[in-house]
Design a protein around this motif. Structure first.
Motif, PDB file in Angstrom:
ATOM      1  N   LEU A 101      42.764   2.055  -3.266  1.00 12.98           N
ATOM      2  CA  LEU A 101      43.679   3.014  -3.879  1.00 12.98           C
ATOM      3  C   LEU A 101      42.925   4.329  -4.066  1.00 12.98           C
ATOM      4  CD1 LEU A 101      45.310   0.883  -6.741  1.00 12.98           C
ATOM      5  CD2 LEU A 101      46.104   1.191  -4.380  1.00 12.98           C
ATOM      6  N   THR A 102      43.611   5.435  -3.828  1.00 13.16           N
ATOM      7  CA  THR A 102      42.957   6.734  -4.013  1.00 13.16           C
ATOM      8  C   THR A 102      43.872   7.668  -4.801  1.00 13.16           C
ATOM      9  OG1 THR A 102      43.840   7.867  -2.062  1.00 13.16           O
ATOM     10  CG2 THR A 102      41.904   6.487  -1.710  1.00 13.16           C
ATOM     11  N   GLY A 103      43.286   8.689  -5.363  1.00 16.21           N
ATOM     12  CA  GLY A 103      44.076   9.670  -6.098  1.00 16.21           C
ATOM     13  C   GLY A 103      43.182  10.526  -6.954  1.00 16.21           C
ATOM     14  N   ARG A 104      43.810  11.208  -7.898  1.00 16.72           N
ATOM     15  CA  ARG A 104      43.015  12.015  -8.816  1.00 16.72           C
ATOM     16  C   ARG A 104      43.379  11.659 -10.235  1.00 16.72           C
ATOM     17  NH1 ARG A 104      43.525  18.149  -8.835  1.00 16.72           N
ATOM     18  NH2 ARG A 104      42.947  17.894 -10.993  1.00 16.72           N
ATOM     19  N   GLY A 105      42.485  11.970 -11.149  1.00 15.78           N
ATOM     20  CA  GLY A 105      42.724  11.688 -12.558  1.00 15.78           C
ATOM     21  C   GLY A 105      41.694  12.414 -13.393  1.00 15.78           C
ATOM     22  N   LEU A 106      41.710  12.107 -14.687  1.00 14.97           N
ATOM     23  CA  LEU A 106      40.753  12.744 -15.587  1.00 14.97           C
ATOM     24  C   LEU A 106      39.848  11.673 -16.178  1.00 14.97           C
ATOM     25  CD1 LEU A 106      43.207  15.072 -17.585  1.00 14.97           C
ATOM     26  CD2 LEU A 106      41.716  15.735 -15.673  1.00 14.97           C
ATOM     27  N   VAL A 107      38.555  11.961 -16.226  1.00 15.88           N
ATOM     28  CA  VAL A 107      37.627  11.112 -16.964  1.00 15.88           C
ATOM     29  C   VAL A 107      37.115  11.954 -18.127  1.00 15.88           C
ATOM     30  CG1 VAL A 107      35.461   9.840 -16.903  1.00 15.88           C
ATOM     31  CG2 VAL A 107      36.936   9.869 -14.883  1.00 15.88           C
ATOM     32  N   ARG A 108      37.486  11.563 -19.329  1.00 12.42           N
ATOM     33  CA  ARG A 108      37.152  12.348 -20.529  1.00 12.42           C
ATOM     34  C   ARG A 108      37.478  13.830 -20.317  1.00 12.42           C
ATOM     35  NH1 ARG A 108      31.837   9.617 -23.330  1.00 12.42           N
ATOM     36  NH2 ARG A 108      32.786   7.586 -23.594  1.00 12.42           N
ATOM     37  N   GLY A 109      38.641  14.039 -19.748  1.00 11.61           N
ATOM     38  CA  GLY A 109      39.118  15.415 -19.562  1.00 11.61           C
ATOM     39  C   GLY A 109      38.613  16.097 -18.310  1.00 11.61           C
ATOM     40  N   ALA A 142      38.342  12.959  -8.231  1.00 13.19           N
ATOM     41  CA  ALA A 142      39.059  12.146  -7.249  1.00 13.19           C
ATOM     42  C   ALA A 142      38.484  10.734  -7.349  1.00 13.19           C
ATOM     43  CB  ALA A 142      38.842  12.703  -5.851  1.00 13.19           C
ATOM     44  N   VAL A 143      39.360   9.726  -7.202  1.00 12.90           N
ATOM     45  CA  VAL A 143      38.882   8.347  -7.297  1.00 12.90           C
ATOM     46  C   VAL A 143      39.235   7.568  -6.038  1.00 12.90           C
ATOM     47  CG1 VAL A 143      38.740   8.037  -9.799  1.00 12.90           C
ATOM     48  CG2 VAL A 143      40.942   7.825  -8.663  1.00 12.90           C
ATOM     49  N   VAL A 144      38.313   6.700  -5.630  1.00 13.41           N
ATOM     50  CA  VAL A 144      38.537   5.778  -4.520  1.00 13.41           C
ATOM     51  C   VAL A 144      38.151   4.409  -5.049  1.00 13.41           C
ATOM     52  CG1 VAL A 144      37.855   5.141  -2.186  1.00 13.41           C
ATOM     53  CG2 VAL A 144      37.953   7.559  -2.816  1.00 13.41           C
ATOM     54  N   VAL A 145      39.141   3.526  -5.187  1.00  9.16           N
ATOM     55  CA  VAL A 145      38.880   2.236  -5.839  1.00  9.16           C
ATOM     56  C   VAL A 145      39.278   1.087  -4.920  1.00  9.16           C
ATOM     57  CG1 VAL A 145      39.356   0.808  -7.855  1.00  9.16           C
ATOM     58  CG2 VAL A 145      39.267   3.280  -8.101  1.00  9.16           C
ATOM     59  N   ASN A 146      38.338   0.176  -4.726  1.00  7.22           N
ATOM     60  CA  ASN A 146      38.560  -1.025  -3.923  1.00  7.22           C
ATOM     61  C   ASN A 146      39.332  -2.088  -4.721  1.00  7.22           C
ATOM     62  OD1 ASN A 146      35.757  -2.134  -1.803  1.00  7.22           O
ATOM     63  ND2 ASN A 146      37.808  -1.494  -1.281  1.00  7.22           N
ATOM     64  N   GLU A 147      40.212  -2.811  -4.042  1.00  6.97           N
ATOM     65  CA  GLU A 147      40.881  -3.967  -4.651  1.00  6.97           C
ATOM     66  C   GLU A 147      40.412  -5.225  -3.911  1.00  6.97           C
ATOM     67  OE1 GLU A 147      43.106  -4.868  -7.329  1.00  6.97           O
ATOM     68  OE2 GLU A 147      42.184  -6.640  -6.439  1.00  6.97           O
ATOM     69  N   PHE A 148      39.579  -6.032  -4.569  1.00  7.87           N
ATOM     70  CA  PHE A 148      39.014  -7.203  -3.889  1.00  7.87           C
ATOM     71  C   PHE A 148      40.066  -8.260  -3.573  1.00  7.87           C
ATOM     72  CE2 PHE A 148      36.746 -11.252  -3.537  1.00  7.87           C
ATOM     73  CZ  PHE A 148      35.802 -10.915  -2.580  1.00  7.87           C
ATOM     74  N   ARG A 149      41.111  -8.347  -4.384  1.00  8.40           N
ATOM     75  CA  ARG A 149      42.112  -9.405  -4.149  1.00  8.40           C
ATOM     76  C   ARG A 149      42.942  -9.146  -2.891  1.00  8.40           C
ATOM     77  NH1 ARG A 149      45.462 -10.032  -9.416  1.00  8.40           N
ATOM     78  NH2 ARG A 149      45.619  -7.793  -8.991  1.00  8.40           N
ATOM     79  N   PHE A 150      42.839  -7.951  -2.345  1.00  8.85           N
ATOM     80  CA  PHE A 150      43.521  -7.667  -1.081  1.00  8.85           C
ATOM     81  C   PHE A 150      42.546  -7.942   0.059  1.00  8.85           C
ATOM     82  CE2 PHE A 150      45.440  -5.610   2.424  1.00  8.85           C
ATOM     83  CZ  PHE A 150      46.776  -5.378   2.145  1.00  8.85           C
TER      84      PHE A 150
END
Ligand code: MLC
Length: 483
Positions: free
Chosen positions: A55-63, A67-75
């Motif tokens: 999964l990819t996208g953008r977000g805030l970490v402590r404001g 950009a984040v790239v996160v693996n899903e092991f169950r897939f």
């Protein structure tokens, strides 16, 4: 691994500020896939609750926007097929275009076996995109979850400026079951673990997912935030100059003398220690950190007096760690501070076979060709090539009792007089003290040592002077760039 592995969605919830995630993922068309594989993909999506292994996208970490790239092991074990690889590459490119740092969190069996070589080769495109991101002087932070293997570890899992793994995580190139089946014997236990790889200088730290926001905040606090106003007392004053060179040498050899740790403790904030070369070597005598020295962000590398002893001297690995710090500063466009405090580099078979002389030469060569602001601080003992390795910055400042000599004065005495009894005389003769260093233009500034001479006061004075020197250079550079 203690707890059940984090899912990608759980990780995003844990790390990003509530409600801040915005997906960048385009729908994936699997209609053209062979039926058996299509059914596997559908089953995987139903099991994992994600449409792919990433999964990819953008977000805030402590404001802070990331950009984040996160693996899903169950897939399908977080494995990377073409669609997942293209998703990662697209996210990294978008992050680069938008000037965002990238945070990646891996958990994978590597290249997707159902897709084979056409997927495998995408490790190259992912790596290419990440190197373009780094070339744009944008941070890349990596978090390795359990388990991270194969082509994920060997591409986007290993290209971070800072790389951490979660406690107990299996992190390895070849999966242990695969190794055992291919080799007829089990892979040794305790090797492919986050803890072992951190101890060996492959990873920077073992960090639980719960602590990732703090890590990201610290790293970006140095790598992204602007300098803040100085706050330390500059301790203006003239050097007392009342000690002989030998007197100064004795002062710097005292157990309570300030070292790089005190410099960080009293003169810096937001420090994030890095660990090892990230190439499998670690030497505790060298300290590398991302830090804010009196509000000035910098990469700091220093010889740690508290870790050097006759049985644990500063070896070639320490100098390779120093070069990692130099590379990081240059690549990120960050100022570099080096701290010199060594009774000498290692003299041993291990050091010779580890290229100690070559490492000294390469440190000098690297420092003299850096384009970012650089300051070296001769803080205490400056003995031999090991000290010279960290010296040739743009500006060299020295504590009042610091010194620099080609070898210990006792050694010079032995060479010239046949015994150590003329060490004090040799120190004088060889012009090792700061007033001589300043007279020869080797040192541009001398930091007076406070009369009370406490380690904390010395650290504060040096940190303030050093940050001021960096600010002067950073300002000068901005001036040149603007004209
Ligand atoms: C990652 C693991 C340690 C996780 O072990 P676990 O015991 O938790 O899980 P497991 O082995 O039962 O795997 C869970 C399910 O995922 C599948 N699975 C695992 N890895 C896969 C992969 N790379 N591609 C496709 N499917 C994969 C398994 O077959 C299994 O399917 P089912 O549930 O149907 O039984 C192990 O799966 C493993 O060693 N995988 C291979 C790691 C590796 O050596 N990769 C290199 C690939 S080549 C590569 O990446 C390029 C390179 O190396 O440079």
């Amino acid at each position: 691994m203690g707890r059940r592995p984090w899912t990608a969605h759980e990780l995003l919830d844990l790390v990003l500020d509530a409600g801040s995630f915005e997906s960048w993922d385009e729908p994936i068309d699997i209609s053209g896939q062979p039926e058996a594989y299509r059914l596997q993909l559908e089953a995987a999506a139903a099991r994992a609750g994600t449409d792919e292994s990433v999964l990819t996208g953008r977000g805030l970490v402590r404001g802070r926007p990331v950009a984040v790239v996160v693996n899903e092991f169950r897939f399908l074990a977080g494995s990377i097929g073409r669609a997942a690889a293209e998703r990662i590459t697209a996210a990294v490119r978008r992050a680069t275009a938008e000037g965002l740092p990238v945070l990646a969190s891996t958990a994978s069996g590597g290249t997707r076996m159902q897709e084979g070589t056409p997927a495998f080769i995408h490790m190259v495109e992912i790596s290419r995109a990440l190197m373009a991101h780094r070339a744009a002087r944008l941070p890349y932070l990596v978090h390795l979850r359990h388990p991270t293997t194969g082509g994920v570890y060997a591409s986007w899992g290993s290209l971070g400026h800072v790389t951490v793994a979660e406690p107990g995580a299996l992190v390895g190139f070849l999966g242990p079951k695969v190794y055992e089946a291919l080799n007829g014997e089990p892979f040794p236990t305790g090797v492919q673990t986050a803890e072992n790889l951190a101890a060996k200088g492959v990873l920077d730290a073992v960090v639980a997912a719960e602590d990732l926001p703090m890590l990201v905040d610290r790293a970006l606090g140095v790598l992204v935030d602007a300098p803040t106003l100085p706050r330390l007392d500059r301790r203006e004053g003239e050097p007392s100059g009342h000690l002989s060179a030998w007197g100064s040498i004795e002062v710097t050899r005292r157990a309570d003398r300030a070292g790089v740790r005190e410099l960080l403790r009293h003169g810096a904030s937001g420090t994030l220690r890095l660990n090892g070369t990230d190439e499998g070597e670690r030497d505790a005598t060298m300290l590398v950190a991302l830090t804010r020295l009196d509000g000035q962000p910098c990469v700091l590398v220093g010889q740690d007096r508290s870790r050097q002893s006759p049985t644990t001297p500063m070896g070639p690995g320490a100098l390779r760690e120093a070069r990692r710090a130099m590379r990081l500063a240059e690549e990120l466009g960050m100022p570099l501070v080096t701290v010199i405090d060594t009774p000498g580099a290692e003299l041993s078979v291990h050091a010779e076979e580890g290229a100690i002389a070559g490492e000294i030469a390469r440190c000098i060569a690297t420092l003299t060709t850096m384009t970012v602001p650089t300051v070296s601080v001769v803080l205490g003992q400056g003995c031999g090539g090991g000290a010279l390795a960290l010296l040739p910055a743009r500006e060299v400042i020295a504590a009042e009792h610091a010194w620099l000599s080609p070898l210990p004065p006792e050694g010079a005495s032995v060479i010239v007089h046949g015994d150590v009894s003329h060490a004090a005389e040799m120190a004088e003769l060889q012009q090792v003290g700061v007033s001589d260093l300043a007279a020869q233009g080797i040192v541009s500034r001398i930091v007076p040592e406070p009369a009370d001479d406490t380690a904390a006061a010395l650290a504060v004075a040096v940190a303030a002077e050093c940050a001021a020197a960096l600010r002067r250079q950073t300002h000068g550079r901005a001036h040149v760039l603007a004209s």
